[in-house]
Design a protein around this motif. Structure first.
Motif: not given
Length: 258
Positions: A18-19, A21, A103, A168, A192-193
């Protein structure tokens, strides 16, 4: 099942992490958000020069937020990544967000999708910027795996590391910076990414229900514009030659376009 996965070019490795934040207080900072570059290095350098001249007239900190989509479609993706992975212009900080094209490129390089999945996004131009002609590779090598190995070995490790490092989202009290948008009525921590880099219509329909301004790209428009509480700054640099930045200073906005 494993054999079918290999044939179809789908995931051979675990899911991407997960990116990141970011939540920042940028109250006294002049922010310059730059739209989708897509391999257009000349336009990016020209816009940075405009931004530097403008910022010289302003006090305090200066921050460039790149909104994502640095690769594919345009002529100089590898060179854009070189530029963004290096130091920002003097007197600036810079945050580069991930777009859907970064991505997908990383998914290919890390074996989660096949080459065809990336090519449909405009990867042919990206490969050429690295000196790779994938059509010629097909005349030299017998298997897709051999072609993949050649391509993956040709991409510099520092570019792969840069793609992995991209956050992200940047969240401030009054503004949200993200590549594509957000899903309405879903808390930010649960977004969600994939939605953050691919969403379109559901986000557009919610523009007047947002609680803060969302600055985004992903969907090309003739001119940067505000619709409700969303601001689209993707002016299609790879086919228009026009790259746009939005300056946010003391809660006021101003556009700059090459």
């Amino acid at each position: 099942m494993k054999a079918w996965s290999n044939l179809l070019g789908v995931a051979r490795r675990g899911a991407a992490e997960k990116r990141l934040r970011l939540r920042l207080d940028l109250k006294d900072t002049a922010i310059y958000a730059i739209g989708d570059v897509h391999g257009c290095l000349d336009e990016l350098l020209a816009l940075e020069s405009v931004i530097q001249r403008d910022a010289a007239e302003l006090p305090g900190e200066k921050l460039i937020v790149m909104i994502g989509d640095y690769v594919d479609r345009g002529p100089a993706s590898a060179q854009v990544l070189d530029h963004l992975a290096a130091l920002p212009p003097p007197g600036f900080r810079r945050i580069c967000l991930t777009g859907n094209h970064e991505m997908v490129m990383l998914d290919y390089l890390e074996g989660r999708t096949g080459l065809m999945g990336w090519l449909t996004m405009g990867a042919e131009q990206t490969l050429l910027s690295y000196g790779i002609d994938h059509e010629r590779l097909r005349t030299v090598y017998r298997t897709e795996r051999q072609i993949d190995d050649v391509i993956r070995e040709a991409i510099p490790a520092q570019h792969v590391a840069f793609l992995r490092s991209l956050p992200i989202m940047v969240e401030t009290p009054g503004f949200l910076f993200v590549h594509a948008g957000i899903r309405p009525d879903v808390p930010l921590e649960r977004q969600s990414d994939r939605d953050l880099v691919f969403i379109r219509e559901d986000f557009f329909k919610a523009a007047h229900r947002l609680t803060r301004y969302v600055v985004h790209g992903h969907t090309p428009v003739a001119e940067a514009r505000r619709d409700g509480m969303r601001v689209d700054i993707d002016t299609g640099a790879f086919f228009t030659g026009r790259l746009t930045a939005l300056r946010i200073w003391q809660n006021k906005g101003r556009y700059f376009t090459t």
